[in-house]
Design an enzyme around this catalytic site. Structure first.
Site, mmCIF file in Angstrom:
data_model
loop_
_atom_site.group_PDB
_atom_site.id
_atom_site.type_symbol
_atom_site.label_atom_id
_atom_site.label_comp_id
_atom_site.label_asym_id
_atom_site.label_seq_id
_atom_site.Cartn_x
_atom_site.Cartn_y
_atom_site.Cartn_z
ATOM 1 N N ASP A 154 -63.314 -21.844 37.597
ATOM 2 C CA ASP A 154 -63.856 -22.062 38.858
ATOM 3 C C ASP A 154 -62.956 -21.408 39.774
ATOM 4 O OD1 ASP A 154 -65.953 -23.357 40.673
ATOM 5 O OD2 ASP A 154 -64.122 -24.759 41.097
ATOM 6 N N PHE B 257 -66.852 -8.652 46.045
ATOM 7 C CA PHE B 257 -67.817 -9.438 46.467
ATOM 8 C C PHE B 257 -67.126 -10.488 47.337
ATOM 9 C CE2 PHE B 257 -66.998 -13.395 43.716
ATOM 10 C CZ PHE B 257 -65.828 -12.675 42.982
ATOM 11 N N GLY B 258 -67.980 -11.596 47.627
ATOM 12 C CA GLY B 258 -67.298 -12.603 48.478
ATOM 13 C C GLY B 258 -66.418 -12.089 49.691
ATOM 14 N N TYR B 259 -65.324 -12.773 49.549
ATOM 15 C CA TYR B 259 -64.485 -12.737 50.722
ATOM 16 C C TYR B 259 -63.455 -11.596 50.608
ATOM 17 C CZ TYR B 259 -65.678 -17.670 51.617
ATOM 18 O OH TYR B 259 -66.332 -18.728 51.908
ATOM 19 N N ASP B 260 -63.832 -10.747 49.727
ATOM 20 C CA ASP B 260 -62.860 -9.529 49.360
ATOM 21 C C ASP B 260 -62.740 -8.650 50.663
ATOM 22 O OD1 ASP B 260 -62.301 -9.980 46.738
ATOM 23 O OD2 ASP B 260 -63.994 -8.639 46.104
ATOM 24 N N HIS C 1 -56.312 -13.276 40.956
ATOM 25 C CA HIS C 1 -56.406 -14.478 40.483
ATOM 26 C C HIS C 1 -57.043 -14.690 39.297
ATOM 27 C CE1 HIS C 1 -59.959 -13.696 42.956
ATOM 28 N NE2 HIS C 1 -60.526 -14.938 42.687
#
Ligand code: IMP
Length: 193
Positions: A70, A151-154, A179
């Site tokens: 997660d 993707f996402g917050y990259d 991470h």
């Protein structure tokens, strides 16, 4: 050959993890291999607990040692949120750009630039035997939305000691510092010993 179940339906993650596990004498299974089509609710307050909910669920259903992950981003200007709600936070906006603009505006207002991504991987080996591996990458929110990879917050995250956002560097470069890769390396280290 020993079996290990990766509790995920995310095709990109499965491909990435399978590549890493090729070197090991382990048969890595994913949910489609064991006919699990349902997933438990990820309603805990921490990454660790959410990962454990999934790895316990996979183990309890199959009896095969199981791991799950997660991840999310914690942003100083948002009081270190959205954390475990990262996906839902992004989906609340009409598009990613609207979300990123809101975050950048908030940083410009109070100067709190820091942020980090975190991944927790939980491995359930037996009914009462569970180990958690964490990985983090620290950085700051960029002044502008930049890059087209990832993707996402990259596109708004610049890792410490770097000048580019995670969306401006290649996936290979990201995987060397991310991470997720830190947590995966800890899992592999554990499995090889
Ligand atoms: P997941 O638990 O890995 O599915 O991540 C949950 C959410 O956190 C994703 O939908 C993304 O919005 C965000 N996230 C997690 N890892 C990353 C990353 O490496 N880059 C950008 N966003 C991420």
């Amino acid at each position: 050959m020993k079996q290990l179940l990766f509790f995920s339906n995310n095709k990109n993650k499965i491909t990435e993890i399978k590549k890493i596990f090729n070197k090991f004498n382990l048969k890595l299974l994913s949910l489609s291999d064991v006919d699990i089509s349902d997933e438990p609710a990820e309603n805990a307050q921490t990454f660790e607990e959410n990962a454990k909910i999934k790895s316990d669920y996979g183990f309890n259903k199959t009896g095969i040692p199981c791991f799950a992950d997660d991840s999310g981003i914690c942003i100083e200007t948002l009081n270190w949120k959205p954390g475990v709600f990262s996906k839902r936070f992004l989906n609340n906006f009409k598009n990613n750009e609207a979300c990123f603009k809101r975050i950048i505006r908030s940083v410009k207002k109070n100067g709190k630039q820091n942020a980090y991504f975190k991944t927790s991987i939980s491995l359930t080996i037996n009914k009462d035997q569970n180990v958690v591996f964490n990985g983090k990458i620290h950085g700051k929110i960029s002044n502008h939305i930049k890059g087209r990879y990832g993707f996402g917050y990259d596109p708004i995250f610049i890792p410490t000691h770097h000048k580019k956002t995670l969306a401006e560097i290649s996936i290979k470069e990201k995987n060397e510092i991310s991470h997720r890769s830190v947590a995966v390396k800890k899992l592999i280290n554990f499995l090889s010993n």
